[in-house]
Design a protein around this motif. Sequence first.
Motif, PDB file in Angstrom:
ATOM      1  N   GLY A 117       1.583  -1.484  -2.074  1.00 50.77           N
ATOM      2  CA  GLY A 117       2.275  -0.948  -3.256  1.00 50.77           C
ATOM      3  C   GLY A 117       2.584  -1.992  -4.327  1.00 50.77           C
ATOM      4  N   LYS A 118       1.887  -3.141  -4.296  1.00 52.28           N
ATOM      5  CA  LYS A 118       2.108  -4.173  -5.328  1.00 52.28           C
ATOM      6  C   LYS A 118       1.771  -3.641  -6.720  1.00 52.28           C
ATOM      7  CE  LYS A 118      -0.748  -7.094  -3.276  1.00 52.28           C
ATOM      8  NZ  LYS A 118      -0.889  -6.462  -1.973  1.00 52.28           N
ATOM      9  N   THR A 119       0.553  -3.133  -6.859  1.00 51.69           N
ATOM     10  CA  THR A 119       0.101  -2.689  -8.186  1.00 51.69           C
ATOM     11  C   THR A 119       0.934  -1.507  -8.672  1.00 51.69           C
ATOM     12  OG1 THR A 119      -2.113  -3.484  -7.702  1.00 51.69           O
ATOM     13  CG2 THR A 119      -1.909  -1.897  -9.500  1.00 51.69           C
ATOM     14  N   PRO A 121      -3.047 -10.547  -6.211  1.00 52.13           N
ATOM     15  CA  PRO A 121      -4.005 -10.006  -5.239  1.00 52.13           C
ATOM     16  C   PRO A 121      -3.494 -10.107  -3.795  1.00 52.13           C
ATOM     17  CG  PRO A 121      -4.739 -12.147  -6.025  1.00 52.13           C
ATOM     18  CD  PRO A 121      -3.479 -11.837  -6.763  1.00 52.13           C
ATOM     19  N   PRO A 122      -4.121  -9.373  -2.878  1.00 53.15           N
ATOM     20  CA  PRO A 122      -3.694  -9.393  -1.479  1.00 53.15           C
ATOM     21  C   PRO A 122      -4.195 -10.629  -0.734  1.00 53.15           C
ATOM     22  CG  PRO A 122      -5.492  -7.840  -1.749  1.00 53.15           C
ATOM     23  CD  PRO A 122      -5.185  -8.376  -3.117  1.00 53.15           C
ATOM     24  N   ALA A 123      -3.773 -11.793  -1.153  1.00 49.87           N
ATOM     25  CA  ALA A 123      -4.167 -13.043  -0.502  1.00 49.87           C
ATOM     26  C   ALA A 123      -3.191 -14.111  -0.956  1.00 49.87           C
ATOM     27  CB  ALA A 123      -5.578 -13.438  -0.932  1.00 49.87           C
ATOM     28  N   ARG A 144       7.309   7.909  -0.504  1.00 44.17           N
ATOM     29  CA  ARG A 144       5.899   8.300  -0.558  1.00 44.17           C
ATOM     30  C   ARG A 144       5.836   9.531  -1.454  1.00 44.17           C
ATOM     31  NH1 ARG A 144       1.207   7.306   1.735  1.00 44.17           N
ATOM     32  NH2 ARG A 144       1.902   5.822   3.302  1.00 44.17           N
ATOM     33  N   ASN A 145       5.069   9.428  -2.530  1.00 45.72           N
ATOM     34  CA  ASN A 145       5.081  10.494  -3.524  1.00 45.72           C
ATOM     35  C   ASN A 145       3.685  10.623  -4.126  1.00 45.72           C
ATOM     36  OD1 ASN A 145       6.091  10.739  -6.915  1.00 45.72           O
ATOM     37  ND2 ASN A 145       6.109  12.415  -5.472  1.00 45.72           N
ATOM     38  N   VAL A 146       3.137  11.808  -4.050  1.00 45.77           N
ATOM     39  CA  VAL A 146       1.746  12.003  -4.453  1.00 45.77           C
ATOM     40  C   VAL A 146       1.546  11.731  -5.951  1.00 45.77           C
ATOM     41  CG1 VAL A 146       1.968  14.500  -4.819  1.00 45.77           C
ATOM     42  CG2 VAL A 146      -0.246  13.533  -4.200  1.00 45.77           C
ATOM     43  N   ALA A 163      -8.536  -5.671 -10.390  1.00 44.66           N
ATOM     44  CA  ALA A 163      -8.190  -5.068 -11.693  1.00 44.66           C
ATOM     45  C   ALA A 163      -7.579  -3.674 -11.574  1.00 44.66           C
ATOM     46  CB  ALA A 163      -9.414  -5.044 -12.620  1.00 44.66           C
ATOM     47  N   ASN A 164      -6.842  -3.422 -10.529  1.00 40.89           N
ATOM     48  CA  ASN A 164      -6.250  -2.086 -10.361  1.00 40.89           C
ATOM     49  C   ASN A 164      -5.156  -1.792 -11.385  1.00 40.89           C
ATOM     50  OD1 ASN A 164      -7.889  -1.618  -8.157  1.00 40.89           O
ATOM     51  ND2 ASN A 164      -6.368  -2.194  -6.656  1.00 40.89           N
ATOM     52  N   ALA A 165      -4.389  -2.792 -11.768  1.00 33.60           N
ATOM     53  CA  ALA A 165      -3.347  -2.558 -12.774  1.00 33.60           C
ATOM     54  C   ALA A 165      -4.003  -2.219 -14.116  1.00 33.60           C
ATOM     55  CB  ALA A 165      -2.437  -3.777 -12.907  1.00 33.60           C
ATOM     56  N   GLN A 172       0.737 -10.728   0.563  1.00 32.18           N
ATOM     57  CA  GLN A 172      -0.686 -10.932   0.821  1.00 32.18           C
ATOM     58  C   GLN A 172      -1.295  -9.797   1.638  1.00 32.18           C
ATOM     59  OE1 GLN A 172       1.712 -12.291   2.517  1.00 32.18           O
ATOM     60  NE2 GLN A 172       1.080 -13.194   4.452  1.00 32.18           N
ATOM     61  N   LYS A 173      -0.438  -8.939   2.170  1.00 28.18           N
ATOM     62  CA  LYS A 173      -0.926  -7.748   2.858  1.00 28.18           C
ATOM     63  C   LYS A 173      -1.497  -6.781   1.830  1.00 28.18           C
ATOM     64  CE  LYS A 173       1.202  -5.168   6.426  1.00 28.18           C
ATOM     65  NZ  LYS A 173       0.302  -5.434   7.547  1.00 28.18           N
ATOM     66  N   GLY A 174      -2.618  -6.152   2.165  1.00 35.04           N
ATOM     67  CA  GLY A 174      -3.249  -5.238   1.206  1.00 35.04           C
ATOM     68  C   GLY A 174      -2.629  -3.853   1.232  1.00 35.04           C
ATOM     69  N   ALA A 202      -3.336 -10.166 -12.366  1.00 38.85           N
ATOM     70  CA  ALA A 202      -3.877 -11.416 -11.823  1.00 38.85           C
ATOM     71  C   ALA A 202      -4.742 -11.158 -10.589  1.00 38.85           C
ATOM     72  CB  ALA A 202      -2.738 -12.378 -11.485  1.00 38.85           C
ATOM     73  N   ASP A 203      -5.190  -9.928 -10.445  1.00 37.53           N
ATOM     74  CA  ASP A 203      -5.997  -9.539  -9.280  1.00 37.53           C
ATOM     75  C   ASP A 203      -7.415  -9.175  -9.733  1.00 37.53           C
ATOM     76  OD1 ASP A 203      -7.106  -8.452  -7.010  1.00 37.53           O
ATOM     77  OD2 ASP A 203      -5.570  -6.908  -6.713  1.00 37.53           O
ATOM     78  N   PRO A 204      -8.443  -9.816  -9.149  1.00 40.86           N
ATOM     79  CA  PRO A 204      -9.819  -9.478  -9.523  1.00 40.86           C
ATOM     80  C   PRO A 204     -10.160  -7.990  -9.317  1.00 40.86           C
ATOM     81  CG  PRO A 204      -9.784 -11.383  -8.035  1.00 40.86           C
ATOM     82  CD  PRO A 204      -8.366 -10.884  -8.145  1.00 40.86           C
TER      83      PRO A 204
HETATM   84  N1  LIG Z   1       5.055   5.306  -3.067  1.00 39.31           N
HETATM   85  C1  LIG Z   1       3.796   5.715  -2.947  1.00 39.31           C
HETATM   86  N2  LIG Z   1       3.510   6.993  -2.603  1.00 39.31           N
HETATM   87  C2  LIG Z   1       2.241   7.400  -2.462  1.00 39.31           C
HETATM   88  N3  LIG Z   1       1.171   6.622  -2.636  1.00 39.31           N
HETATM   89  C3  LIG Z   1       1.381   5.343  -2.978  1.00 39.31           C
HETATM   90  C4  LIG Z   1       2.703   4.817  -3.154  1.00 39.31           C
HETATM   91  N4  LIG Z   1       2.603   3.509  -3.492  1.00 39.31           N
HETATM   92  C5  LIG Z   1       1.283   3.230  -3.524  1.00 39.31           C
HETATM   93  N5  LIG Z   1       0.547   4.322  -3.212  1.00 39.31           N
HETATM   94  C6  LIG Z   1      -0.920   4.393  -3.098  1.00 39.31           C
HETATM   95  O1  LIG Z   1      -1.293   3.534  -2.034  1.00 39.31           O
HETATM   96  C7  LIG Z   1      -2.461   2.796  -2.375  1.00 39.31           C
HETATM   97  C8  LIG Z   1      -2.134   1.293  -2.361  1.00 39.31           C
HETATM   98  O2  LIG Z   1      -1.150   1.035  -3.368  1.00 39.31           O
HETATM   99  P1  LIG Z   1      -1.292  -0.205  -4.356  1.00 39.31           P
HETATM  100  O3  LIG Z   1      -2.653  -0.242  -4.945  1.00 39.31           O
HETATM  101  O4  LIG Z   1      -0.148  -0.179  -5.254  1.00 39.31           O
HETATM  102  O5  LIG Z   1      -1.139  -1.379  -3.293  1.00 39.31           O
HETATM  103  P2  LIG Z   1      -1.476  -2.927  -3.498  1.00 39.31           P
HETATM  104  O6  LIG Z   1      -0.547  -3.673  -2.632  1.00 39.31           O
HETATM  105  O7  LIG Z   1      -1.503  -3.257  -4.935  1.00 39.31           O
HETATM  106  O8  LIG Z   1      -2.962  -2.998  -2.929  1.00 39.31           O
HETATM  107  P3  LIG Z   1      -3.904  -4.308  -2.988  1.00 39.31           P
HETATM  108  O9  LIG Z   1      -3.376  -5.211  -1.930  1.00 39.31           O
HETATM  109  O10 LIG Z   1      -5.281  -3.796  -2.698  1.00 39.31           O
HETATM  110  O11 LIG Z   1      -3.777  -4.894  -4.353  1.00 39.31           O
HETATM  111  C9  LIG Z   1      -2.894   3.294  -3.744  1.00 39.31           C
HETATM  112  O12 LIG Z   1      -3.839   4.299  -3.548  1.00 39.31           O
HETATM  113  C10 LIG Z   1      -1.610   3.853  -4.330  1.00 39.31           C
HETATM  114  O13 LIG Z   1      -1.852   4.883  -5.264  1.00 39.31           O
END
Ligand SMILES: Nc1ncnc2c1ncn2[C@@H]1O[C@H](COP(=O)(O)OP(=O)(O)OP(=O)(O)O)[C@@H](O)[C@H]1O
Length: 261
Positions: free
Chosen positions: A15-17, A129-131, A224-226, A43-45, A10-12, A39-41
């Motif tokens: 890295g879920k998506t 979603p983050p909730a 962490r990877n760009v 719609a990031n996926a 539930q933390k935002g 399943a997240d409004p």
């Molecule tokens: N391993 C990684 N290295 C670098 N950037 C990352 C990595 N994993 C995620 N990110 C970036 O961090 C941000 C958050 O990641 P992501 O959207 O996957 O999280 P989330 O948990 O799905 O967020 P939300 O809770 O809003 O749904 C995004 O901009 C994503 O591109």
Amino acid sequence: MSEIITIANQKGGVGKTTTAVNLAASLALENRKVLIIDADPQANATTSLGYSRNDYEYNIYHVMIGTKKLSEIILKTGVDNLYLAPSNIGLVGVEKEFYNSKAKQRELVLKEKLDEIKNDFDFVIIDSPPALGPMTINALSAANSVIIPIQCEFFALEGLAQLLNTIRLIRKTINPKLSIKGFLPTMYSKQNNLSKQVFADLSHHFRNKLFKDEGNSSFIVIPRNVKLAESPSFGKPVVLYDSKSSGSMAYQSLAKVILGR
Ligand SMILES: Nc1ncnc2c1ncn2[C@@H]1O[C@H](COP(=O)(O)OP(=O)(O)OP(=O)(O)O)[C@@H](O)[C@H]1O
Ligand SMILES: [Mg+2]
């Protein structure tokens, strides 16, 4: 029958998506037929797989409220074997309707919808979603297991107790088979002491729930990877954007562990 895995925390921004999209794509690359359910409004996926809001008429909201079947909203993606049930901001409506409705079994709507297609895919990966709201509860109620991404930053484990309690409660009531597939450390930086600390804490508390790469007997951490951060803006999973990047290799290893290799 599909193995259904929900990605939840539930933390935002943990890295879920990123995990849902890239794990799903990596499984598809291993010749498994995979459906990712957004399943997240937010719609990031959906966006990460190259779709924008005008590209599709119906989405998971219409499935949840019963106007469309799940099979009717599924889209192809740029990866062979990888399919998408898209989302849209309208899904917020479901959350509201659910809170207001007194319907019994409202936690089981998504599971019911999934029953229809469960023989058509090897894996269903649900991005939540983050909730800890209705969509996350539905996603956990429908799943065989849950993967919990943990961002290797300060406050990483904060809120985890609440998530684990929710999982326990769902297991006790509506989905006894729900298991924790594993905790996945994300955005790990070798140079960062905080990353090392979070990983140490995780392996202290949940050592048997980290993903182990039998090949080189190390635990899987997502660096962490760009390239992982860039690939969504090209509408591609990282395996198509830069398959040799450290982020891509990590998700490919995770897929292999999940396939038992
Ligand atoms: N391993 C990684 N290295 C670098 N950037 C990352 C990595 N994993 C995620 N990110 C970036 O961090 C941000 C958050 O990641 P992501 O959207 O996957 O999280 P989330 O948990 O799905 O967020 P939300 O809770 O809003 O749904 C995004 O901009 C994503 O591109
Ligand atoms: Mg997300």
